[in-house]
Design an enzyme around this catalytic site. Structure first.
Site, PDB file in Angstrom:
ATOM      1  N   ASP A   1       0.824  -1.220   0.000  1.00 23.54           N
ATOM      2  CA  ASP A   1       0.000   0.000   0.000  1.00 23.54           C
ATOM      3  C   ASP A   1       0.857   1.269   0.000  1.00 23.54           C
ATOM      4  OD1 ASP A   1      -2.514   1.166  -0.015  1.00 23.54           O
ATOM      5  OD2 ASP A   1      -2.598   1.348   2.165  1.00 23.54           O
TER       6      ASP A   1
ATOM      7  N   GLY B   1      -9.647   5.418   1.837  1.00 25.47           N
ATOM      8  CA  GLY B   1     -10.378   6.152   2.872  1.00 25.47           C
ATOM      9  C   GLY B   1     -11.784   5.625   3.042  1.00 25.47           C
TER      10      GLY B   1
HETATM   11 ZN   LIG Z   1      -4.823   5.123   0.856  1.00 23.50          ZN
END
Ligand SMILES: [Zn+2]
Length: 275
Positions: free
Chosen positions: A78, A203
């Site tokens: 990530d 998010g």
């Molecule tokens: Zn992110």
């Protein structure tokens, strides 16, 4: 089984559903997440980072457990911020890298992502990038339209970089929100119409279950949900009976909490039975 993230995202795009991308910070989280995926016949994506002392151990554990289940499991590095970090991720065994150059210019983003695209695809690793910028809920005006993704730019970005999936900024923010998220569904619709490729929502935590479910029918194939896994675990522990000798059930409670919430994320994104 351990699969490329592209396989999961392409199938989700065709089927108009999403798949949650979840944290793997410790063994309890990893095992409970895979158990939930296995129990509900759901594909799952893990979000990993190179920088923790146990990162490689968790990646190895995921690879091992993925081989023991029939459901597709992808492992995505990530927000990889440097060339070296991405290469290390590939060496560590991820099946996807998320190359985040969203704070750079369009041209620089394209150039740096393209360089890693060649390498990743050469070794059958998927690649995700980000266009527009998804900031943090506590110090970011997520309604600033200049940071949101432009549909035509997104189309060009896919064409120039050949990425497998693209994270778009449509009003969500990382971490805990201070204030209400406003998801720009019109923009998402336009991006999907322009690109016709798998999109990613970062998010996801605190963005509202209905909002996420809706976004997953509009081209969003991967929803990053990290903070909520921790929030829900904390809440669950608060209600569990851990007094006296029961304190030894602490990790069992964490496991149950994770299992239950992860199952909920499969329901929310619509991927149950989509293996
Ligand atoms: Zn992110």
């Amino acid at each position: 089984m351990l699969v490329r993230m592209k396989d999961i995202c392409d199938k989700a795009y065709e089927g108009k559903y999403g798949v949650p991308a979840l944290p793997n910070w410790n063994e309890v989280q990893v095992r409970a997440t895979i158990e939930a995926a296995d129990a509900t016949n759901s594909p799952v994506i893990f979000l990993t980072l190179n920088r923790f002392p146990n990162s490689k151990d968790m990646m190895d554990l995921i690879a091992k457990l993925a081989k023991e289940t029939h459901v597709p499991v992808a492992l995505c590095l990530d927000h990889s911020g440097s060339f070296e970090d991405s290469i290390l991720g590939i060496r560590n065994g991820v099946t996807a890298i998320m190359v985040d150059r969203s704070e750079k210019s369009f041209e620089q983003n394209v150039a740096e992502v393209s360089e890693l695209e060649r390498i990743a695809h050469a070794v059958d690793v998927s690649i995700e990038a980000e266009l527009g910028h998804v900031g943090w809920g506590d110090h970011f005006d997520n309604n600033d339209a200049s940071l949101l993704t432009d549909p035509e730019d997104a189309r060009k970005f896919f064409e120039l970089t050949k990425v497998d999936a693209l994270a778009v900024a449509v009003g969500t923010a990382h971490g805990v929100y201070y204030g209400e998220p406003h998801i720009d569904f019109e923009r998402l619709k336009d991006i999907d119409a322009a690109c016709g490729k798998p999109l990613v929502l970062h998010g996801g935590s605190g963005s509202g279950d209905d909002n996420i479910s809706k976004a997953c029918t509009m081209g969003i194939t991967k929803v990053n949900i990290v903070t909520d896994v921790f929030e829900e675990t904390l809440k669950y522990i608060g209600t569990a009976d851990l007094a006296g000798n029961n304190v030894k059930n602490l990790y069992r409670a964490c496991e149950e909490a994770t299992f239950n919430f992860v199952k909920h994320t499969f329901e929310m994104t619509g991927c149950i039975g989509k293996t």
